[in-house]
Design a protein around this motif. Structure first.
Motif, PDB file in Angstrom:
ATOM      1  N   SER A 208       0.825  -1.211   0.000  1.00  0.00           N
ATOM      2  CA  SER A 208       0.000   0.000   0.000  1.00  0.00           C
ATOM      3  C   SER A 208       0.856   1.256   0.000  1.00  0.00           C
ATOM      4  O   SER A 208       0.545   2.244  -0.689  1.00  0.00           O
ATOM      5  CB  SER A 208      -0.929  -0.002   1.217  1.00  0.00           C
ATOM      6  N   ASN A 211       1.990   2.345  -3.226  1.00  0.00           N
ATOM      7  CA  ASN A 211       0.866   2.675  -4.112  1.00  0.00           C
ATOM      8  C   ASN A 211       0.447   1.516  -5.004  1.00  0.00           C
ATOM      9  O   ASN A 211      -0.083   1.726  -6.102  1.00  0.00           O
ATOM     10  CB  ASN A 211       1.199   3.911  -4.964  1.00  0.00           C
ATOM     11  N   PHE A 212       0.694   0.273  -4.555  1.00  0.00           N
ATOM     12  CA  PHE A 212       0.140  -0.882  -5.227  1.00  0.00           C
ATOM     13  C   PHE A 212      -1.266  -1.118  -4.659  1.00  0.00           C
ATOM     14  O   PHE A 212      -1.542  -0.768  -3.510  1.00  0.00           O
ATOM     15  CB  PHE A 212       0.991  -2.126  -5.004  1.00  0.00           C
ATOM     16  N   ARG A 213      -2.122  -1.718  -5.434  1.00  0.00           N
ATOM     17  CA  ARG A 213      -3.496  -1.944  -4.994  1.00  0.00           C
ATOM     18  C   ARG A 213      -4.001  -3.287  -5.505  1.00  0.00           C
ATOM     19  O   ARG A 213      -3.528  -3.788  -6.529  1.00  0.00           O
ATOM     20  CB  ARG A 213      -4.409  -0.810  -5.472  1.00  0.00           C
ATOM     21  N   ILE A 214      -4.967  -3.820  -4.792  1.00  0.00           N
ATOM     22  CA  ILE A 214      -5.616  -5.067  -5.190  1.00  0.00           C
ATOM     23  C   ILE A 214      -7.019  -4.717  -5.656  1.00  0.00           C
ATOM     24  O   ILE A 214      -7.815  -4.154  -4.899  1.00  0.00           O
ATOM     25  CB  ILE A 214      -5.648  -6.067  -4.021  1.00  0.00           C
ATOM     26  N   THR A 215      -7.337  -5.023  -6.885  1.00  0.00           N
ATOM     27  CA  THR A 215      -8.646  -4.690  -7.438  1.00  0.00           C
ATOM     28  C   THR A 215      -9.709  -5.640  -6.884  1.00  0.00           C
ATOM     29  O   THR A 215      -9.384  -6.707  -6.345  1.00  0.00           O
ATOM     30  CB  THR A 215      -8.638  -4.794  -8.970  1.00  0.00           C
ATOM     31  N   LEU A 220      -3.347  -7.567  -8.871  1.00  0.00           N
ATOM     32  CA  LEU A 220      -2.397  -6.662  -8.227  1.00  0.00           C
ATOM     33  C   LEU A 220      -1.961  -5.639  -9.268  1.00  0.00           C
ATOM     34  O   LEU A 220      -1.451  -5.999 -10.331  1.00  0.00           O
ATOM     35  CB  LEU A 220      -1.190  -7.430  -7.698  1.00  0.00           C
ATOM     36  N   GLU A 221      -2.157  -4.355  -8.962  1.00  0.00           N
ATOM     37  CA  GLU A 221      -1.858  -3.300  -9.915  1.00  0.00           C
ATOM     38  C   GLU A 221      -0.966  -2.244  -9.286  1.00  0.00           C
ATOM     39  O   GLU A 221      -0.936  -2.061  -8.075  1.00  0.00           O
ATOM     40  CB  GLU A 221      -3.149  -2.655 -10.433  1.00  0.00           C
ATOM     41  N   GLY A 222      -0.234  -1.536 -10.138  1.00  0.00           N
ATOM     42  CA  GLY A 222       0.666  -0.479  -9.704  1.00  0.00           C
ATOM     43  C   GLY A 222       1.701  -0.223 -10.772  1.00  0.00           C
ATOM     44  O   GLY A 222       1.892  -1.045 -11.679  1.00  0.00           O
TER      45      GLY A 222
END
Length: 342
Positions: A208, A211-215, A220-222
């Motif tokens: 987090s 600035n990675f995020r879980i949709t 896993l996106e970033g």
């Protein structure tokens, strides 16, 4: 007396995660004390120099303070005034003359299982263009929202953490393990491109802060996340965190009254009491950051609840509560329970 015009030097490691944490502390300092000047100082630590070495070798004790020693030397020699640490890296016994001045509000303490998307890599196998990495289309993948319980026998989980390995073995003795080191983007790239392992586990707080995020679909996106990775957040009932996980600590000189006053304004009381109980537990267990123990404390009403597990002599668990005002006693009591096998 300290020169009030001199900037307050905030020391940190230079990794992306360390810098993200240090900048968050720096912003908090500047917002809370707009008339003071704060400057960041990056210091390379022994742990940074050993990132490619295996630090979890069976039967060998590990040096303490791998990611903190050089920052502490800077404090003691007056080259820095505050040192920002991932609290999980800070030994429970600090050098003489130093103290934990503050702990900022804790992030989510849970761990995340990260693995390749079977659909994405199957699509690569049928693509007409060249692969990004030769052989990548043949890498093993899994469906979204898979849990540790769902992994096929023989799945290789890449983690160098004895805490994580011990808890996974207790749940799934048929899984295998591999070493994986480096910063978070490096680990994710290796997972997306190498067949030596099928999944890895990372802290949600670190993801987090980068600035990675879980949709909602489990992707896993970033900016630094390779395509085709999925993630599942593990509940605390499955994976207890390491002591101090998700918390950021600010270390200062014990005789610096000015910095103690500043830290008093930065400290998040509930987080501080919780991690103090965890650190008291770890100290009483006689372990360090590589010990196969885990603990999580949280304030519930006017009580402090501490859950812990130890794999030092079999599998032993404890769950106890105590007054918020006395976290050390709670931590030491839970350690005594586990040592006694109660």
């Amino acid at each position: 007396m300290p020169d009030p015009s001199r900037p307050i030097i905030v020391a940190t490691r230079g990794s992306a995660l360390a810098l993200a944490q240090a900048h968050a502390v720096l912003n908090q300092c500047r917002q809370t004390f707009p008339k003071l000047r704060f400057e960041l100082k990056i210091i390379k630590t022994t742990g940074d120099k050993l990132q490619t070495a295996s630090l979890a070798q069976s039967g060998r004790s590990l040096p303490k303070g791998l990611f903190t020693k050089e920052l502490e030397v800077a404090l003691l020699k007056g080259r820095a005034d505050m040192a920002v640490h991932s609290l999980k890296d800070l030994p429970t016994e600090l050098p003489a003359g130093l103290q934990l001045g503050a702990v900022t509000r804790r992030a989510d303490v849970r761990d995340v299982l990260i693995y390749r998307d079977a659909g994405h890599f199957a699509a690569l196998a049928h693509a007409s263009g060249p692969e990004w990495v030769p052989g990548q289309s043949q890498l093993r993948g899994f469906p979204p929202r898979i849990t540790l319980a769902d992994l096929p026998p023989g799945t290789v989980v890449a983690t160098s953490s004895t805490r994580r390995q011990a808890q996974i073995r207790a749940l799934r003795p048929d899984l295998r393990f591999a070493e994986l080191r480096g910063n978070v983007p490096t680990r994710l790239e290796k997972l997306a491109t190498r067949d030596a392992f099928d999944a890895t586990i990372l802290a949600l707080a670190g993801l987090s802060r980068l600035n990675f995020r879980i949709t909602p679909e489990g992707r896993l996106e970033g900016d630094a996340v390779p395509e085709g990775l999925l993630a599942t957040v593990l509940p605390l009932e499955t994976m207890l965190p390491c002591v101090g996980q998700g918390a950021v600590g600010i270390e200062i000189r014990a005789d610096d009254d000015r910095l103690r006053a500043i830290c008093a304004r930065l400290n998040h009381y509930n987080t501080c009491q919780a991690v103090t109980a965890e650190r008291a537990f770890l100290r009483a267990m006689g372990g360090g950051c590589q010990s196969p123990v885990a603990a999580h404390a949280e304030v519930v009403g006017d009580q402090l609840r501490l859950r812990a597990i130890s794999f030092l002599d079999g599998v032993r668990r404890a769950d106890a509560t105590g007054p918020v005002q006395d976290p050390v006693a709670l931590g030491e009591s839970v350690a005594a329970q586990l040592k006694a096998g109660c």
